[in-house]
Motif scaffolding. Structure first.
Motif, PDB file in Angstrom:
ATOM      1  N   UNK A  11       0.836  -1.203   0.000  1.00  0.00           N
ATOM      2  CA  UNK A  11       0.000   0.000   0.000  1.00  0.00           C
ATOM      3  C   UNK A  11       0.875   1.258   0.000  1.00  0.00           C
ATOM      4  N   UNK A  12       1.912   1.262   0.789  1.00  0.00           N
ATOM      5  CA  UNK A  12       2.818   2.407   0.819  1.00  0.00           C
ATOM      6  C   UNK A  12       3.462   2.615  -0.551  1.00  0.00           C
ATOM      7  N   UNK A  13       3.955   1.550  -1.121  1.00  0.00           N
ATOM      8  CA  UNK A  13       4.621   1.632  -2.433  1.00  0.00           C
ATOM      9  C   UNK A  13       3.668   2.164  -3.489  1.00  0.00           C
ATOM     10  N   UNK A  14       2.427   1.684  -3.473  1.00  0.00           N
ATOM     11  CA  UNK A  14       1.426   2.141  -4.433  1.00  0.00           C
ATOM     12  C   UNK A  14       1.081   3.608  -4.197  1.00  0.00           C
ATOM     13  N   UNK A  15       1.020   4.018  -2.939  1.00  0.00           N
ATOM     14  CA  UNK A  15       0.710   5.412  -2.608  1.00  0.00           C
ATOM     15  C   UNK A  15       1.801   6.357  -3.093  1.00  0.00           C
TER      16      UNK A  15
END
Length: 186
Positions: free
Chosen positions: A176-180
């Motif tokens: 999720x962090x990487x996608x954000x």
């Protein structure tokens, strides 16, 4: 709600570490990191939370003994990192642990390059190797045995730590962090 023994143990460790960290006498005065004790707590929680209870008990004993001996393990770690004092411990366990953790970090950085910067690899190894030199032989042996068991199961302690960190920072996961981070800002 009562805290479990594991959580209490980690909190005891972090309190002793933080006391030592805040007492480090930097050449340039107080460091920016020392002015942010909550960040220190988060990072140390992330570090210790994936390790077994037996390690936590042993490492707490190391810290308590250091206090009795009037040693500051954080000062020693940073002095080792900067080459200000000679290597303190030649245990082969240190080399093995750093090697395993290094490979795990490379895997995580390759999968999540925005969240875990690949260019931080060398400093990661220096930091970990210097910290491990302050551990007792018993603590090193426990850490190594656990890391080997994780490796045999194709686990990754670095990934586990970053998953914890991302949740502490408000993300659902490392993915999720990487996608954000990948989303363009409008």
């Amino acid at each position: 709600m009562a805290k479990d023994k594991r959580t209490q143990l980690i909190e005891q460790i972090i309190k002793l570490e933080l006391d030592m960290f805040l007492a480090v006498n930097n050449r340039g005065g107080t460091s920016l990191c020392q002015e942010r004790p909550e960040s220190f707590r988060i990072m140390r929680n992330m570090t210790h939370s994936v390790l077994p209870y037996e390690y936590l008990e042993s490492y707490l004993a190391d810290l308590e003994q250091a206090v009795i001996d009037k040693r500051n393990l954080m000062t020693e770690k940073y002095a080792l990192m900067e080459g200000l004092i000679p290597k303190q411990n030649n245990s082969p366990a240190i080399t093995e642990i750093v090697s395993m953790e290094s490979e795990w970090r490379k895997e995580v950085a390759a999968q999540f390059p925005r969240s875990v910067h690949p260019d931080g690899h060398q400093s990661f190894c220096l930091y970990l190797g210097s910290e491990l030199q302050t551990y007792s032989p018993k603590t090193l042996d426990i850490y190594l045995a656990y890391a080997q068991s994780v490796q045999e199961k194709h686990g990754n302690l670095v990934r586990e730590r970053y998953e914890i960190l991302m949740r502490m920072l408000g993300y659902e996961s490392l993915t999720h962090c990487e996608e954000s981070i990948a989303k363009p800002v409008k």
